[in-house]
Every structure is written in C-alpha cells, then in structure tokens.
Design a protein around this motif. Structure first.
Motif, PDB file in Angstrom:
ATOM      1  N   ASP A 151      -5.943 -61.856  23.421  1.00 25.74           N
ATOM      2  CA  ASP A 151      -7.306 -61.396  22.478  1.00 25.74           C
ATOM      3  C   ASP A 151      -6.452 -60.782  21.168  1.00 25.74           C
ATOM      4  O   ASP A 151      -6.609 -59.758  20.675  1.00 25.74           O
ATOM      5  N   ALA A 152      -5.724 -61.800  20.855  1.00 24.93           N
ATOM      6  CA  ALA A 152      -4.959 -61.483  19.274  1.00 24.93           C
ATOM      7  C   ALA A 152      -6.023 -61.351  18.207  1.00 24.93           C
ATOM      8  O   ALA A 152      -5.634 -61.061  17.180  1.00 24.93           O
ATOM      9  N   ALA A 153      -7.357 -62.068  18.273  1.00 25.80           N
ATOM     10  CA  ALA A 153      -8.093 -61.850  17.236  1.00 25.80           C
ATOM     11  C   ALA A 153      -8.398 -60.305  16.741  1.00 25.80           C
ATOM     12  O   ALA A 153      -8.800 -60.269  15.653  1.00 25.80           O
ATOM     13  N   GLN A 154      -8.180 -59.360  17.675  1.00 29.86           N
ATOM     14  CA  GLN A 154      -8.562 -58.080  17.264  1.00 29.86           C
ATOM     15  C   GLN A 154      -7.606 -57.606  16.334  1.00 29.86           C
ATOM     16  O   GLN A 154      -7.848 -56.644  15.643  1.00 29.86           O
ATOM     17  N   PHE A 155      -6.375 -58.220  16.118  1.00 28.22           N
ATOM     18  CA  PHE A 155      -5.355 -57.938  15.084  1.00 28.22           C
ATOM     19  C   PHE A 155      -5.365 -58.844  13.786  1.00 28.22           C
ATOM     20  O   PHE A 155      -4.410 -58.679  12.925  1.00 28.22           O
ATOM     21  N   VAL A 156      -6.659 -59.582  13.881  1.00 31.25           N
ATOM     22  CA  VAL A 156      -6.809 -60.268  12.739  1.00 31.25           C
ATOM     23  C   VAL A 156      -7.869 -60.088  11.847  1.00 31.25           C
ATOM     24  O   VAL A 156      -8.926 -59.626  12.128  1.00 31.25           O
ATOM     25  N   ARG A 157      -7.452 -59.724  10.495  1.00 34.24           N
ATOM     26  CA  ARG A 157      -8.765 -59.281   9.603  1.00 34.24           C
ATOM     27  C   ARG A 157      -9.291 -60.430   8.558  1.00 34.24           C
ATOM     28  O   ARG A 157      -8.158 -60.941   7.907  1.00 34.24           O
ATOM     29  N   MET A 158     -10.394 -60.743   8.699  1.00 36.77           N
ATOM     30  CA  MET A 158     -10.855 -61.762   7.819  1.00 36.77           C
ATOM     31  C   MET A 158     -11.331 -61.393   6.399  1.00 36.77           C
ATOM     32  O   MET A 158     -12.238 -60.376   6.495  1.00 36.77           O
ATOM     33  N   ARG A 159     -11.067 -61.719   5.374  1.00 31.52           N
ATOM     34  CA  ARG A 159     -11.636 -61.496   4.176  1.00 31.52           C
ATOM     35  C   ARG A 159     -12.257 -62.570   3.250  1.00 31.52           C
ATOM     36  O   ARG A 159     -11.610 -63.667   3.282  1.00 31.52           O
ATOM     37  N   ASP A 160     -13.560 -62.349   2.899  1.00 37.29           N
ATOM     38  CA  ASP A 160     -14.056 -63.362   2.222  1.00 37.29           C
ATOM     39  C   ASP A 160     -14.622 -63.176   0.722  1.00 37.29           C
ATOM     40  O   ASP A 160     -14.881 -63.998  -0.167  1.00 37.29           O
ATOM     41  N   ALA A 161     -14.222 -61.833   0.530  1.00 37.74           N
ATOM     42  CA  ALA A 161     -14.498 -61.302  -0.884  1.00 37.74           C
ATOM     43  C   ALA A 161     -13.074 -61.375  -1.662  1.00 37.74           C
ATOM     44  O   ALA A 161     -12.071 -60.532  -1.326  1.00 37.74           O
ATOM     45  N   TYR A 162     -12.811 -62.396  -2.397  1.00 40.04           N
ATOM     46  CA  TYR A 162     -11.372 -62.829  -2.841  1.00 40.04           C
ATOM     47  C   TYR A 162     -11.631 -63.531  -4.197  1.00 40.04           C
ATOM     48  O   TYR A 162     -12.561 -64.410  -4.198  1.00 40.04           O
ATOM     49  N   TYR A 163     -10.793 -63.383  -5.177  1.00 38.72           N
ATOM     50  CA  TYR A 163     -11.013 -63.959  -6.505  1.00 38.72           C
ATOM     51  C   TYR A 163     -10.643 -65.353  -6.064  1.00 38.72           C
ATOM     52  O   TYR A 163      -9.283 -65.545  -6.011  1.00 38.72           O
ATOM     53  N   LEU A 164     -11.238 -66.505  -5.884  1.00 40.49           N
ATOM     54  CA  LEU A 164     -11.063 -67.649  -5.601  1.00 40.49           C
ATOM     55  C   LEU A 164      -9.916 -68.369  -6.675  1.00 40.49           C
ATOM     56  O   LEU A 164      -9.030 -69.111  -6.333  1.00 40.49           O
ATOM     57  N   SER A 165     -10.102 -67.964  -7.955  1.00 40.87           N
ATOM     58  CA  SER A 165      -9.163 -68.647  -8.726  1.00 40.87           C
ATOM     59  C   SER A 165      -7.804 -68.096  -8.704  1.00 40.87           C
ATOM     60  O   SER A 165      -6.826 -68.721  -8.862  1.00 40.87           O
ATOM     61  N   ASP A 166      -7.655 -66.881  -7.878  1.00 42.54           N
ATOM     62  CA  ASP A 166      -6.045 -66.264  -7.480  1.00 42.54           C
ATOM     63  C   ASP A 166      -5.541 -67.472  -6.656  1.00 42.54           C
ATOM     64  O   ASP A 166      -4.223 -67.311  -6.420  1.00 42.54           O
ATOM     65  N   LEU A 167      -6.322 -68.344  -5.983  1.00 41.52           N
ATOM     66  CA  LEU A 167      -5.663 -69.097  -4.777  1.00 41.52           C
ATOM     67  C   LEU A 167      -4.675 -69.863  -5.619  1.00 41.52           C
ATOM     68  O   LEU A 167      -3.841 -70.434  -4.901  1.00 41.52           O
ATOM     69  N   ARG A 168      -4.828 -70.291  -6.740  1.00 40.23           N
ATOM     70  CA  ARG A 168      -4.084 -71.193  -7.523  1.00 40.23           C
ATOM     71  C   ARG A 168      -2.720 -70.728  -7.794  1.00 40.23           C
ATOM     72  O   ARG A 168      -1.581 -71.174  -7.532  1.00 40.23           O
TER      73      ARG A 168
END
Length: 287
Positions: free
Chosen positions: A158-175
């Motif tokens: 049940d490791a999913a409980q230790f994972v935090r998902m983020r979708d609010a992110y500056y996509l340009s920073d992925l570069r």
C-alpha cells in the motif's frame, strides 16, 4: 481491443485447430507424393505447436490472468508494471534469469526424454500426458516464478499512501530541472503508484515521494511535441498521462546516478531539452 485480447481462449483454439488442419493436409500430401524423411520433422513440430495452442494455451491464459496485479485500472497497465519490474530487477541482477532459463531447458529436455521413452515402450496414453506436461508445466513454472519475483520487489505494501501527486506546477520549469518523465498507459492507479514508490525507494532520502502529473497536451503548450510509435497519427495520446520525478528528493550520489539513469532508460523515461525551441521527441510503445 483486438479479437485475441477480447477472446484469448477462442483465439488460441482457432489457431490450434487451424494448425492441426494444415498439418493433416501436409501429412496427406506427403503420403500421396512419397515425400522423403525431411517431411517428418515438419509434421511432428507442427503437431506439437497445435497441441500447445489447443491444450496448453488455456493454462497459460489462466495463469497469466491470475498474475494480473490488483488495483490496476487496465490490463495494459498491469502488463506495463510486470514488464517494468522485470526490467529493473534484471538491471539490479536480482532475477537469477540465467539459472531460471537453465532450469526450464532442463525440465523440458527431461520431460521430452520421458515422453520418448514412454512412446518407445508402447505407453501411448502416458506418453501423451507427458507431452502435455512438457508443454504446460514450463510456462506455469515460469509465470509463477515471475509472480514470486514481483511480489518480492513490492516490499512496501500500500505504498500509494506515501506518494503525493502534484499537478499545479510551472510546466516550463520541467525544462530547467531536467526531471525524468515517464509515459504511462493511463491515469496512475494505486498499483502504479505502489510500483513507482518501490522502484524509487532505493534512492529516496525520506519516506515520502512527490510526483508531478502532466499530459502530452501540457507539454505541447511549452513547445514539446511527443510522438509515439503507435499513437502519433490518431491523436489518442494527447490526454495520455506523464509522470515527472523531481530529482531533489533522490540520493543520486556515486554509483546511484548511473544506475538510476539506466533504469529510467529501461522504463522509457526521458528528459526534456533545456532549449526554448519547439522540439519533437519520439517515445517508444508502452505495451
């Protein structure tokens, strides 16, 4: 979804009986035209292949379905997780694949010898049963072994409980951050998050894991065009899921860096270019 995926039992029965019909037709032609001994191996091996499709495939399909990981949202996701676990363990040299292959070959040779000896002494029924075992048992044994290896890999339950998902992110920073981005077949289920946590657990500097979700369409907005070998033409990939892995939470010092990069490549993860120009990146199939 193809016919073989919707009706796997029926598909392999049709294949098996089709091979049997072809084999019988070849046997008749060979008998009428007095073919030489070179035709015997073709008849025998085609019959063995037909026997596997008719008798062995139900066992193989059944055990394959039993090996599907719980909590996955699709068969494709389950297959991706199974394949990725095997790839990582092979890179970490923990599958003992060579020993397993030797054991399977020895098992097949042993059962083939038993089948031959039973036939030599006229035990036709027992020889037929031994031939079925020769076809079925190695596949079941291999599938059970892989299931055992996958179970050992998923140490944290049940490791999913230790994972935090983020979708609010500056996509340009992925570069600029050079995060590895992993294509997924669909929105990550709990089983996928369990796999990702157990994979990255070796490198984590804390007990928590943060991942960033995105889609192909999100990357297109910052000038990145991803082309998949099988979905680039139909537009189906635009809403497909991508997972970015921030490296600041990982310990990539020493040998960990090279090992992590190899595992990312094995899973199909990639880094975005740092330039500002529009870029076309081709990614492999997920299946």
């Amino acid at each position: 979804m193809s016919f073989s995926q919707r009706h796997p039992y029926l598909f392999w029965q049709l294949v098996g009986w089709g091979l049997t019909l072809v084999d019988f037709a070849f046997l008749v032609v060979a008998a009428l035209n007095d073919f030489s001994e070179w035709s015997y191996p073709i008849i025998v091996f085609t019959f063995i292949a037909a026997l596997f499709a008719i008798i062995g495939s139900p066992f193989f399909v059944y055990w394959s379905r039993r090996s599907r990981l719980p909590q996955t949202s699709s068969e494709t996701e389950s297959r991706v997780i199974r394949n990725d676990i095997t790839s990582i363990l092979m890179l970490r040299k923990k599958t003992y694949a060579t020993m397993m292959c030797i054991a399977m070959v020895a098992l097949v040779i042993g059962l083939a010898y038993v089948t031959y000896m039973l036939g030599e002494y006229g035990h036709i029924l027992l020889g037929f049963v031994s031939m079925v075992f020769m076809i079925v048992i190695p596949f079941i044994a291999c599938e059970r072994y892989l299931a055992f290896v996958r179970k050992r890999f998923l140490v944290v339950k049940d490791a999913a409980q230790f994972v935090r998902m983020r979708d609010a992110y500056y996509l340009s920073d992925l570069r600029s951050t050079r995060m590895p981005i992993l294509p997924l077949p669909n929105e990550p289920s709990d089983a996928m998050l369990d796999f990702l946590y157990n994979w990255l657990r070796r490198y984590l500097m804390s007990s928590q894991l943060t991942l960033i979700s995105a889609t192909y369409a999100d990357l297109r907005r910052i000038g990145i065009v991803l082309a998949s070998n099988d979905t680039a033409e139909d537009g189906q990939e635009m809403n497909s899921s991508l997972i970015a892995i921030p490296k600041h939470q990982l310990d990539l010092s020493g040998a960990n860096r090279a090992q992590f990069d190899k595992e990312c490549r094995a899973l199909g993860a990639f880094d975005l270019p740092t330039g500002s120009q529009t870029t076309d990146i081709r990614v492999g199939n997920l299946a």
